[in-house]
Design a protein around this motif. Structure first.
Motif, PDB file in Angstrom:
ATOM      1  N   GLY A 237      29.980  48.228  47.204  1.00 57.07           N
ATOM      2  CA  GLY A 237      29.403  47.921  48.510  1.00 57.07           C
ATOM      3  C   GLY A 237      30.062  46.778  49.268  1.00 57.07           C
ATOM      4  N   TRP A 238      31.291  46.469  48.951  1.00 58.23           N
ATOM      5  CA  TRP A 238      31.988  45.383  49.632  1.00 58.23           C
ATOM      6  C   TRP A 238      32.679  45.923  50.885  1.00 58.23           C
ATOM      7  CZ3 TRP A 238      34.422  41.415  45.750  1.00 58.23           C
ATOM      8  CH2 TRP A 238      33.416  40.915  44.924  1.00 58.23           C
ATOM      9  N   THR A 239      31.885  46.215  51.885  1.00 55.50           N
ATOM     10  CA  THR A 239      32.376  46.876  53.087  1.00 55.50           C
ATOM     11  C   THR A 239      33.277  46.003  53.952  1.00 55.50           C
ATOM     12  OG1 THR A 239      30.340  46.284  54.260  1.00 55.50           O
ATOM     13  CG2 THR A 239      30.399  48.448  53.175  1.00 55.50           C
ATOM     14  N   ALA A 240      33.220  44.701  53.796  1.00 57.90           N
ATOM     15  CA  ALA A 240      34.137  43.849  54.564  1.00 57.90           C
ATOM     16  C   ALA A 240      35.584  44.201  54.246  1.00 57.90           C
ATOM     17  CB  ALA A 240      33.876  42.377  54.265  1.00 57.90           C
ATOM     18  N   TYR A 241      35.827  44.666  53.031  1.00 57.53           N
ATOM     19  CA  TYR A 241      37.173  45.089  52.646  1.00 57.53           C
ATOM     20  C   TYR A 241      37.418  46.554  52.987  1.00 57.53           C
ATOM     21  CZ  TYR A 241      37.764  40.804  49.892  1.00 57.53           C
ATOM     22  OH  TYR A 241      37.883  39.509  49.488  1.00 57.53           O
ATOM     23  N   THR A 242      36.425  47.395  52.772  1.00 56.88           N
ATOM     24  CA  THR A 242      36.657  48.832  52.928  1.00 56.88           C
ATOM     25  C   THR A 242      36.726  49.259  54.392  1.00 56.88           C
ATOM     26  OG1 THR A 242      34.290  49.316  52.703  1.00 56.88           O
ATOM     27  CG2 THR A 242      35.629  49.373  50.696  1.00 56.88           C
ATOM     28  N   ARG A 243      36.164  48.465  55.291  1.00 61.07           N
ATOM     29  CA  ARG A 243      36.253  48.791  56.724  1.00 61.07           C
ATOM     30  C   ARG A 243      37.680  48.661  57.251  1.00 61.07           C
ATOM     31  NH1 ARG A 243      31.173  45.786  57.473  1.00 61.07           N
ATOM     32  NH2 ARG A 243      32.488  43.990  57.781  1.00 61.07           N
TER      33      ARG A 243
ATOM     34  N   ARG B 155      43.705  45.352  55.554  1.00 63.87           N
ATOM     35  CA  ARG B 155      43.322  43.991  55.181  1.00 63.87           C
ATOM     36  C   ARG B 155      43.186  43.878  53.666  1.00 63.87           C
ATOM     37  NH1 ARG B 155      37.886  40.726  57.066  1.00 63.87           N
ATOM     38  NH2 ARG B 155      38.654  38.660  56.490  1.00 63.87           N
ATOM     39  N   LEU B 156      42.572  44.876  53.046  1.00 70.08           N
ATOM     40  CA  LEU B 156      42.457  44.865  51.589  1.00 70.08           C
ATOM     41  C   LEU B 156      43.842  44.879  50.951  1.00 70.08           C
ATOM     42  CD1 LEU B 156      40.918  44.914  48.942  1.00 70.08           C
ATOM     43  CD2 LEU B 156      40.705  47.401  49.193  1.00 70.08           C
ATOM     44  N   ALA B 157      44.732  45.705  51.451  1.00 74.72           N
ATOM     45  CA  ALA B 157      46.094  45.772  50.906  1.00 74.72           C
ATOM     46  C   ALA B 157      46.780  44.410  51.014  1.00 74.72           C
ATOM     47  CB  ALA B 157      46.904  46.844  51.621  1.00 74.72           C
ATOM     48  N   ARG B 158      46.645  43.758  52.161  1.00 76.55           N
ATOM     49  CA  ARG B 158      47.246  42.426  52.340  1.00 76.55           C
ATOM     50  C   ARG B 158      46.597  41.399  51.417  1.00 76.55           C
ATOM     51  NH1 ARG B 158      46.690  44.085  57.649  1.00 76.55           N
ATOM     52  NH2 ARG B 158      44.944  42.656  57.989  1.00 76.55           N
ATOM     53  N   SER B 159      45.274  41.503  51.238  1.00 73.70           N
ATOM     54  CA  SER B 159      44.557  40.563  50.362  1.00 73.70           C
ATOM     55  C   SER B 159      45.032  40.687  48.921  1.00 73.70           C
ATOM     56  CB  SER B 159      43.051  40.811  50.433  1.00 73.70           C
ATOM     57  OG  SER B 159      42.562  40.558  51.718  1.00 73.70           O
ATOM     58  N   LEU B 160      45.165  41.909  48.458  1.00 71.51           N
ATOM     59  CA  LEU B 160      45.646  42.118  47.096  1.00 71.51           C
ATOM     60  C   LEU B 160      47.084  41.629  46.943  1.00 71.51           C
ATOM     61  CD1 LEU B 160      44.123  45.650  46.417  1.00 71.51           C
ATOM     62  CD2 LEU B 160      43.434  43.502  45.327  1.00 71.51           C
ATOM     63  N   ALA B 161      47.924  41.953  47.913  1.00 74.95           N
ATOM     64  CA  ALA B 161      49.332  41.547  47.840  1.00 74.95           C
ATOM     65  C   ALA B 161      49.482  40.030  47.900  1.00 74.95           C
ATOM     66  CB  ALA B 161      50.119  42.200  48.978  1.00 74.95           C
TER      67      ALA B 161
ATOM     68  N   THR C 111      48.887  45.593  40.486  1.00 74.98           N
ATOM     69  CA  THR C 111      47.944  45.927  41.552  1.00 74.98           C
ATOM     70  C   THR C 111      47.741  47.435  41.609  1.00 74.98           C
ATOM     71  OG1 THR C 111      48.690  43.995  42.792  1.00 74.98           O
ATOM     72  CG2 THR C 111      47.455  45.647  44.012  1.00 74.98           C
ATOM     73  N   PRO C 112      46.476  47.863  41.615  1.00 76.36           N
ATOM     74  CA  PRO C 112      46.222  49.311  41.677  1.00 76.36           C
ATOM     75  C   PRO C 112      46.599  49.858  43.044  1.00 76.36           C
ATOM     76  CG  PRO C 112      44.183  48.113  41.951  1.00 76.36           C
ATOM     77  CD  PRO C 112      45.245  47.089  41.642  1.00 76.36           C
ATOM     78  N   GLY C 113      46.776  51.144  43.129  1.00 81.01           N
ATOM     79  CA  GLY C 113      47.028  51.764  44.420  1.00 81.01           C
ATOM     80  C   GLY C 113      45.870  51.499  45.367  1.00 81.01           C
ATOM     81  N   LEU C 114      46.170  51.508  46.649  1.00 78.91           N
ATOM     82  CA  LEU C 114      45.149  51.186  47.644  1.00 78.91           C
ATOM     83  C   LEU C 114      43.970  52.152  47.573  1.00 78.91           C
ATOM     84  CD1 LEU C 114      44.194  49.412  49.944  1.00 78.91           C
ATOM     85  CD2 LEU C 114      45.521  50.843  51.521  1.00 78.91           C
ATOM     86  N   ASP C 115      44.225  53.426  47.327  1.00 77.60           N
ATOM     87  CA  ASP C 115      43.121  54.392  47.259  1.00 77.60           C
ATOM     88  C   ASP C 115      42.161  54.056  46.126  1.00 77.60           C
ATOM     89  OD1 ASP C 115      45.180  55.039  45.445  1.00 77.60           O
ATOM     90  OD2 ASP C 115      44.674  57.173  45.448  1.00 77.60           O
ATOM     91  N   ARG C 116      42.678  53.653  44.980  1.00 74.26           N
ATOM     92  CA  ARG C 116      41.824  53.289  43.849  1.00 74.26           C
ATOM     93  C   ARG C 116      41.070  51.995  44.130  1.00 74.26           C
ATOM     94  NH1 ARG C 116      44.383  54.872  38.096  1.00 74.26           N
ATOM     95  NH2 ARG C 116      44.755  57.061  38.561  1.00 74.26           N
ATOM     96  N   ALA C 117      41.759  51.035  44.709  1.00 73.09           N
ATOM     97  CA  ALA C 117      41.106  49.768  45.042  1.00 73.09           C
ATOM     98  C   ALA C 117      39.982  49.998  46.052  1.00 73.09           C
ATOM     99  CB  ALA C 117      42.124  48.767  45.576  1.00 73.09           C
ATOM    100  N   LEU C 118      40.255  50.792  47.082  1.00 70.34           N
ATOM    101  CA  LEU C 118      39.224  51.088  48.082  1.00 70.34           C
ATOM    102  C   LEU C 118      38.010  51.757  47.453  1.00 70.34           C
ATOM    103  CD1 LEU C 118      41.319  52.303  51.127  1.00 70.34           C
ATOM    104  CD2 LEU C 118      39.656  50.422  51.131  1.00 70.34           C
ATOM    105  N   ALA C 119      38.244  52.689  46.539  1.00 71.48           N
ATOM    106  CA  ALA C 119      37.134  53.378  45.877  1.00 71.48           C
ATOM    107  C   ALA C 119      36.281  52.395  45.080  1.00 71.48           C
ATOM    108  CB  ALA C 119      37.661  54.493  44.977  1.00 71.48           C
TER     109      ALA C 119
END
Length: 140
Positions: free
Chosen positions: A22-28, A32-38, A8-16
Motif C-alpha cells: 500500500g505504499w502508493t506514494a511510490y507506485t503512483r 520516481r521509484l526507479a530513481r529512488s532504488l537507483a 536491485t529487482p526489476g521495476l515491475d517486481r518492485a512496483l508489485a
C-alpha cells in the motif's frame, strides 16, 4: 528464502511489492521509484523459493558513520516469517560500524505501531528520545 544485497529487482517486481503493502506514494510514479532504488546506498532483497520478491530494504548512508533505513517492506503474505529481521540483520552486518536510524510513520497507539515498534526494539533500535536525539521532518 534467499537474501541478496545490492541486486536491485526489476521495476515491475518492485512496483508489485510496494503496491502490495500500500505504499502508493511510490507506485503512483514508477519513474520516481526507479530513481529512488537507483539512488539508494544499499538495496537488500528477500526472495521466496519460487523466485518471488517477498521483501526489500534500502538505505541512505555515507557508508561510514550513519545508515538510515529508508524502506523496509515485506509482502503481506510473507509477514511473520522472519523476512524483515533477515533484511535488517543483513544490513546491520554489512554496516556494523555505523549508527542506524529508522523513521516509521506508525504513530504510537496505532495497529501498525503495535506491530512495528516491538520489532525494531527487538533488533536493538530505541526511540529517538531514549538516545537523546530529536527527529524533525518537513514535507512540502
Amino acid at each position: 528464502m534467499r537474501i541478496t544485497a545490492d541486486e536491485t529487482p526489476g521495476l515491475d517486481r518492485a512496483l508489485a511489492l510496494y503496491d502490495a503493502v500500500g505504499w502508493t506514494a511510490y507506485t503512483r510514479d514508477p519513474d520516481r521509484l526507479a530513481r529512488s532504488l537507483a539512488g539508494s546506498h544499499s538495496v537488500v532483497t528477500a526472495w521466496d523459493d519460487d523466485g518471488g520478491l517477498v521483501g526489500l530494504a534500502r538505505t541512505v548512508s555515507d557508508g561510514e558513520s550513519i545508515c538510515y533505513i529508508q524502506d523496509l517492506l515485506v509482502h503481506p503474505a510473507s509477514r511473520r516469517r522472519g523476512v524483515a529481521r533477515a533484511l535488517l540483520e543483513e544490513i546491520q552486518g554489512r554496516y556494523a560500524h555505523c549508527t542506524f536510524l529508522a523513521l516509521t510513520t506508525d504513530a504510537a497507539g496505532t495497529e501498525d505501531a503495535e506491530r512495528s515498534h516491538p520489532f525494531y526494539r527487538a533488533l536493538g533500535f530505541r526511540p529517538h528520545d531514549d538516545l537523546r536525539l530529536a527527529a524533525f521532518g518537513y514535507r512540502p
